[in-house]
Write a protein that holds these residues in place. Structure first.
Motif, PDB file in Angstrom:
ATOM      1  N   SER B 346      -1.319  40.548 129.135  1.00 51.40           N
ATOM      2  CA  SER B 346      -2.026  41.334 128.129  1.00 51.40           C
ATOM      3  C   SER B 346      -2.381  42.716 128.659  1.00 51.40           C
ATOM      4  O   SER B 346      -2.567  43.640 127.880  1.00 51.40           O
ATOM      5  N   ARG B 347      -2.502  42.874 129.984  1.00 55.74           N
ATOM      6  CA  ARG B 347      -2.885  44.200 130.481  1.00 55.74           C
ATOM      7  C   ARG B 347      -1.690  45.087 130.805  1.00 55.74           C
ATOM      8  O   ARG B 347      -1.813  46.311 130.766  1.00 55.74           O
ATOM      9  N   THR B 348      -0.556  44.477 131.162  1.00 55.01           N
ATOM     10  CA  THR B 348       0.594  45.321 131.496  1.00 55.01           C
ATOM     11  C   THR B 348       1.691  45.200 130.453  1.00 55.01           C
ATOM     12  O   THR B 348       2.563  46.053 130.378  1.00 55.01           O
ATOM     13  N   GLY B 349       1.656  44.131 129.660  1.00 52.14           N
ATOM     14  CA  GLY B 349       2.726  43.923 128.699  1.00 52.14           C
ATOM     15  C   GLY B 349       4.003  43.403 129.327  1.00 52.14           C
ATOM     16  O   GLY B 349       5.039  43.358 128.692  1.00 52.14           O
ATOM     17  N   ILE B 350       3.957  43.041 130.585  1.00 48.96           N
ATOM     18  CA  ILE B 350       5.169  42.621 131.295  1.00 48.96           C
ATOM     19  C   ILE B 350       4.940  41.214 131.868  1.00 48.96           C
ATOM     20  O   ILE B 350       3.856  40.905 132.355  1.00 48.96           O
ATOM     21  N   ARG B 351       5.994  40.404 131.782  1.00 42.56           N
ATOM     22  CA  ARG B 351       5.932  39.121 132.471  1.00 42.56           C
ATOM     23  C   ARG B 351       6.997  39.032 133.551  1.00 42.56           C
ATOM     24  O   ARG B 351       7.035  38.066 134.309  1.00 42.56           O
ATOM     25  N   ASN B 352       7.877  40.020 133.580  1.00 42.97           N
ATOM     26  CA  ASN B 352       8.980  39.984 134.537  1.00 42.97           C
ATOM     27  C   ASN B 352       8.461  40.347 135.924  1.00 42.97           C
ATOM     28  O   ASN B 352       7.922  41.432 136.144  1.00 42.97           O
ATOM     29  N   MET B 353       8.651  39.441 136.880  1.00 47.51           N
ATOM     30  CA  MET B 353       7.990  39.633 138.167  1.00 47.51           C
ATOM     31  C   MET B 353       8.550  40.807 138.943  1.00 47.51           C
ATOM     32  O   MET B 353       7.858  41.430 139.738  1.00 47.51           O
ATOM     33  N   SER B 354       9.843  41.126 138.708  1.00 47.85           N
ATOM     34  CA  SER B 354      10.402  42.230 139.496  1.00 47.85           C
ATOM     35  C   SER B 354       9.846  43.571 139.047  1.00 47.85           C
ATOM     36  O   SER B 354       9.923  44.558 139.772  1.00 47.85           O
ATOM     37  N   GLU B 355       9.268  43.614 137.842  1.00 49.01           N
ATOM     38  CA  GLU B 355       8.668  44.866 137.405  1.00 49.01           C
ATOM     39  C   GLU B 355       7.189  44.930 137.711  1.00 49.01           C
ATOM     40  O   GLU B 355       6.539  45.966 137.514  1.00 49.01           O
ATOM     41  N   ALA B 421       5.556  33.883 143.272  1.00 51.03           N
ATOM     42  CA  ALA B 421       5.034  34.508 142.063  1.00 51.03           C
ATOM     43  C   ALA B 421       3.812  35.348 142.386  1.00 51.03           C
ATOM     44  O   ALA B 421       3.651  36.475 141.886  1.00 51.03           O
ATOM     45  N   TYR B 422       2.957  34.806 143.246  1.00 43.05           N
ATOM     46  CA  TYR B 422       1.727  35.507 143.575  1.00 43.05           C
ATOM     47  C   TYR B 422       2.037  36.810 144.311  1.00 43.05           C
ATOM     48  O   TYR B 422       1.522  37.871 143.987  1.00 43.05           O
ATOM     49  N   GLN B 423       2.940  36.695 145.273  1.00 38.07           N
ATOM     50  CA  GLN B 423       3.245  37.861 146.099  1.00 38.07           C
ATOM     51  C   GLN B 423       3.923  38.950 145.269  1.00 38.07           C
ATOM     52  O   GLN B 423       3.551  40.123 145.336  1.00 38.07           O
ATOM     53  N   LEU B 424       4.902  38.555 144.456  1.00 40.66           N
ATOM     54  CA  LEU B 424       5.642  39.559 143.686  1.00 40.66           C
ATOM     55  C   LEU B 424       4.748  40.281 142.686  1.00 40.66           C
ATOM     56  O   LEU B 424       4.934  41.462 142.416  1.00 40.66           O
ATOM     57  N   SER B 425       3.794  39.552 142.129  1.00 37.77           N
ATOM     58  CA  SER B 425       2.988  40.213 141.107  1.00 37.77           C
ATOM     59  C   SER B 425       1.797  40.946 141.705  1.00 37.77           C
ATOM     60  O   SER B 425       1.414  42.001 141.203  1.00 37.77           O
ATOM     61  N   MET B 426       1.233  40.421 142.767  1.00 44.41           N
ATOM     62  CA  MET B 426      -0.018  40.981 143.259  1.00 44.41           C
ATOM     63  C   MET B 426       0.200  42.057 144.318  1.00 44.41           C
ATOM     64  O   MET B 426      -0.531  43.031 144.383  1.00 44.41           O
TER      65      MET B 426
END
Lengths: 455, 486
Positions: B346-355, B421-426
């Protein structure tokens, strides 16, 4: 008998009252006649008058139970149809009178005791429908429906008569109890006359209830007829035909169960699959309803195949639940009033008319058999009785319920969806008071009727 | 009875409450029902056999007995349902959705249906509530879901509906008698359990139940509806599906499938464990390969429940305790993970982890709490996940050490996909998002989750003591009412 006379006379009265050019008077007469007929049918059974048995007609528990819901459904259909009759006020009387005459035939078909009355009842039931199917004279499809129904129906009647003649040849009687006794006494030594006659009667019945492979008329006729007639055919005509089917096959021909049950089981399976698979791709609502009704006929045939004391009640419960769903849906379709009768016209209904949409969803889910709606309990009763004798048949029926959920759900989603933004918004539909009452009755029955069924 | 009536009243009242008060009203309803459930739990002595909620002492001619009640097994699910519903309402609190009357009504409707599933002591009633749960979750996903939801939802509905029909068939078969069995007196659970089944019918009945539950859990070959449905549902729908609906199936296996047809448990045990194991490994590998963060956690969910399903059919008290701890843990973690996903989306509009990336720098609080939940998902010691997975893996290992080794690898896989998942997003280079940190309600949800996770991780006895007497009694009943072929 009183009920028959009352309903017939109120039909006649409404035919003549139509000259007064006051449609509400006709409606009043017809409703009063139907209610009086229902009450007299009920009391006749309740107080067990000695004239319960006539030559050729007998109002026993079976006839009264089925007859009462036939009257109730007719009443609902009349109430629903009233507002659409108003477009052509001069025909209100004709419509209502024909509906009542047809109901008279249905009551005969539920209470006959000899083949002769049965044939008369069937004709009284059918002929008004032939007329009404074509009553939308501006629409070529309506004429087509009428013609098609009449031709095929007349042919089926011919086959039926021929079958009755063969049975007479084999048993030397028209009376049901004499035929029953004959078949039981001559166990295993029947002449082939009876078998041929039975098959002919069976095929006529399959035609009348719309079971495969004699179902081809029903999508076209359902589609072409005016909505009210479709609703009446789905609810009342089917009820009458199934009542007679059960009387003849589960009682009279019970002794030959081993002969016809395998054939009927195969046809029931065929009916379910034909109805379901054809319904998947329909885009017109009444065609969808027709194919769905073919499937439901397949389920209801289970009650006739299964020999059990509860069969009659299960059939009754099943038709009861089916009738409410269909009448509710037909009412919704009348309210939407789409020229092309597309399923697409249901889109966003729940946002335009929340209550109407709600009833549409209830009707669809009830047809699909989702608990706790009435349709689920109807199905449940039928299946749980059949599972003891024909587990594989029930398994196939269950698979079909699974297929069926697809097209019902697709419509439910359509009803719930928003309308497309780029298209002009459909305005809110006006719902006349009478149709509102019908919708409310259907909603109440669908929501709470199921619990009553399994008490 | 107030357990069911209170949420029903809230569901009805939600339709007339003005929009401005809706979210406070929803929260109030969640708190009330959670408190009621906790009071029930406090007053419940674990040694109590059975508490009746509703029993008309009357059976309809058709065998529906309307019995409702709970023992320890049901009550823990009831408490779980009400607490999770509260958390779902709380995590939606600052969203527009929370002011929608249909949304609030549907969440309460779902709660009623779930409570009905967990407290039904009558087979037909259980089936009816089981089917009703489909409707609210379907509507929530349909009205508030992502654009591609329609196909996914049709698939979901048909899949689960067909599964449930198989269960209905099994229930009817056991009630009316099939393959020469005597019919049961009613649909009440004790009457159904008293039926002695022949080998052939037990096999069919067990299979019917298994099909329904395997679809809903979802067990390996029946899982195809799940990732699409999870991804296309709104946050609340995903949470309801993964944290609560899935538990219905696991509960159903313990309460209905095994007690009603234990005769054929032995022949189904190995297939179920193998399917569970395949699910664990297969879904974990898919989770590692996903780019969509919500899909990753959807597959993670499949991977976790495979282990739970395998633990249930072992039918010994220790692994069943593991099942309960892990079920609760899975619900808590699912709520936490899907909340985190929704915060990111909801805050970035993105769910794709590479972005995604670098969120931790902008939102350190969020990074911390997401990390806590992620660690619980990996089953680090001191979190509830550790206790549950330990007990389960130990149970499977003692059944067959090869399968135990394979299924134990879930701990490794879990670490891989969760941390990835945690590392790629955070972490990583910041992608210049404007990422506001947690609002108070989100923080509160994470805080409650952490408290529960740590309490269960340090003192799992809380759950175990609660459930164990009921489970022991259930197993005794199974052994005494049926002659088990060992």
């Amino acid at each position: 008998m009183v009920a028959l006379i009352v309903i017939f006379i109120s039909g006649l009265l409404s035919l003549f009252l139509a000259f007064a050019k006051k449609p509400w008077l006709v409606l009043l007469t017809a409703s009063a006649g139907l209610i009086a007929g229902g009450i007299s049918l009920f009391t006749q059974f309740y107080y067990q008058y000695d004239f319960i048995h006539y030559e050729g007609l007998k109002f026993d528990g079976f006839a009264v139970a089925f007859g009462l819901i036939a009257i109730l459904f007719t009443l609902l259909v009349v109430l629903t149809g009233y507002s659409s009759f108003k477009d052509k006020p001069q025909h209100t009387g004709d419509y209502i009178a024909l509906l009542l005459f047809s109901l008279t035939g249905a009551l005969c078909m539920l209470s006959f005791t000899d083949m002769f009355m049965f044939f008369l009842g069937l004709e009284i039931l059918s002929i008004p429908i032939y007329v009404m199917a074509g009553s939308n004279k501006d629409d070529v499809r309506s004429s087509e429906a009428s013609l098609k129904y009449f031709m095929t129906g007349a042919f089926a009647t011919g086959v039926l008569l021929f079958g009755i003649a063969w049975i007479y040849g084999g048993t030397a009687s028209f009376k049901l109890d004499e035929i029953t006794a004959f078949i039981y006494n001559a166990e295993g030594t029947h002449s082939s006359l009876i078998y041929i006659g039975l098959l002919m009667i069976l095929s006529a019945f399959l035609f009348k209830v719309g079971a495969a492979p004699f179902h081809f008329w029903s999508p076209d006729v359902y589609d072409g007829s005016p909505h009210i007639v479709t609703g009446f055919m789905a609810a009342v005509v089917k009820l009458g035909a199934f009542g007679a089917f059960m009387k003849i096959f589960s009682v009279t021909f019970a002794g030959l169960h081993d002969f016809w049950a395998p054939a009927l089981s195969v046809l029931a399976i065929l009916t379910m699959f034909v109805g379901n698979l054809s319904a998947l791709k329909q885009i017109r609502f009444k065609r969808l309803l027709a194919y769905s009704s073919i499937t439901h006929v397949g389920y209801a045939l289970l009650t006739i195949i299964v020999q059990s004391p509860d069969s009659a009640f299960n059939l009754w419960a099943y038709i009861f639940s089916y009738g409410f769903s269909t009448i509710g849906l037909i009412t919704v379709a009348i309210i939407i009033h789409d020229e092309e009768d597309r399923i697409e016209a249901f889109r966003g209904l729940v946002r335009r008319n929340p209550f109407t949409g709600f009833v549409a969803i209830l009707g669809l889910l009830s047809l699909a058999g989702v608990p706790p709606l009435m349709g689920f309990f109807g199905k449940f009763l039928v299946f749980s009785e059949a599972i003891t004798q024909y587990p594989w048949l029930v398994a196939i029926a269950i698979i079909n319920s699974g297929i069926g959920i697809f097209y019902y759900l697709r419509m439910v989603i359509l009803v719930l969806q928003k309308e497309d933004d780029d298209k002009p918004k459909t305005p809110r539909h006006k719902v006349p008071v009478l149709q509102m009452i019908v919708l409310a009755i259907c909603a109440l029955a669908l929501l709470f009727g199921g619990n009553m069924l399994i008490f | 009875m107030e357990l069911l009536i209170i949420p029903s009243l809230f569901a009805l009242a939600a339709l007339v409450i003005p929009r401005n008060f809706m979210r406070y009203f929803g929260l109030a309803g969640g708190v009330t029902s959670a408190v009621v459930a906790i009071v029930h739990a406090v007053y419940y002595a674990p040694t109590t056999k059975y508490v009746s909620l509703f029993d008309p002492n009357w059976t309809s001619t058709f065998g529906l007995s309307y019995k409702m009640g709970y023992d320890g097994i049901s009550l823990i699910m009831v408490v779980l349902t009400n607490v999770i519903t509260l958390l779902i309402l709380l995590s939606n609190f600052n969203k527009e959705l929370a002011s929608n009357k249909m949304f609030t009504a549907m969440v309460f409707f779902m709660q009623v249906a779930l409570l009905g599933v967990f407290t039904s002591m009558d087979g037909l009633l259980f089936y009816i509530f089981w089917e009703i749960t489909l409707i609210p979750v379907f509507l929530i996903a349909l009205w508030f879901g992502a654009p591609g939801r329609k196909q996914a939802l049709i698939k979901f509905f048909i899949y689960t509906f067909v599964g449930s029909l198989a269960m209905l068939l099994a229930l009817m078969a056991i009630k009316t008698g099939i393959c020469g069995n005597l019919p049961a007196a009613s649909f009440a659970v004790e009457d159904l359990m008293a039926v002695q089944l022949s080998a052939c019918s037990a096999c069919w009945i067990f299979g019917g139940f298994l099909f329904a539950f395997a679809v809903k859990i979802p067990l390996f070959p029946f899982h195809t509806w799940q990732p699409d449905t999870y991804t296309n549902s709104p946050m609340a729908g995903t949470m309801l599906l993964s944290a609560l609906m899935l538990k219905m199936a696991l509960y159903g296996m313990i309460r209905w499938m095994i007690p009603l047809a234990p005769e054929s448990l032995e022949s189904y045990k190995l297939p179920i464990i193998i399917l569970g194991t395949i699910g664990v490994v297969y879904a974990a590998i898919l989770a590692i390969k996903q780019n969509d963060i919500k899909r990753t956690f959807a597959f993670a969910s499949i991977s976790h429940v495979g282990l739970i399903a395998a633990g249930i059919v072992l039918l010994n008290v220790d692994s069943t305790m593991g099942v309960f701890v892990q079920m609760i843990n899975h619900s808590l973690v699912a709520v936490g993970l899907f909340l985190a996903v929704d915060i990111i989306e909801s805050r970035t509009g993105i769910r794709n982890m590479s972005e995604l990336g670098g969120i931790a720098k902008q939102a350190p609080k969020f990074a911390f709490w997401f990390g806590v939940v992620a660690l619980a998902s990996i089953s680090v010691p001191l979190t509830s996940g550790f206790i549950g997975e330990f007990l389960l893996v130990r149970g499977v290992y003692s059944y067959n050490w090869i399968i135990g080794l394979v299924i134990g690898s879930t701990l490794v896989y879990g670490a891989v996909y969760t941390l990835r998942a945690y590392q790629l997003s955070m972490y990583g280079p910041s992608k210049n998002f404007n990422f506001p940190d947690l609002t108070w309600n989100e923080w509160l949800v994470f805080f409650i989750l952490m408290v529960l996770i740590v309490i269960l991780g340090v003192y799992p006895q809380l759950v175990i003591d609660f459930v164990q007497p009921s489970v022991t009694r259930l197993f005794e009943n199974i052994h005494s009412s049926k002659i088990l072929v060992q």
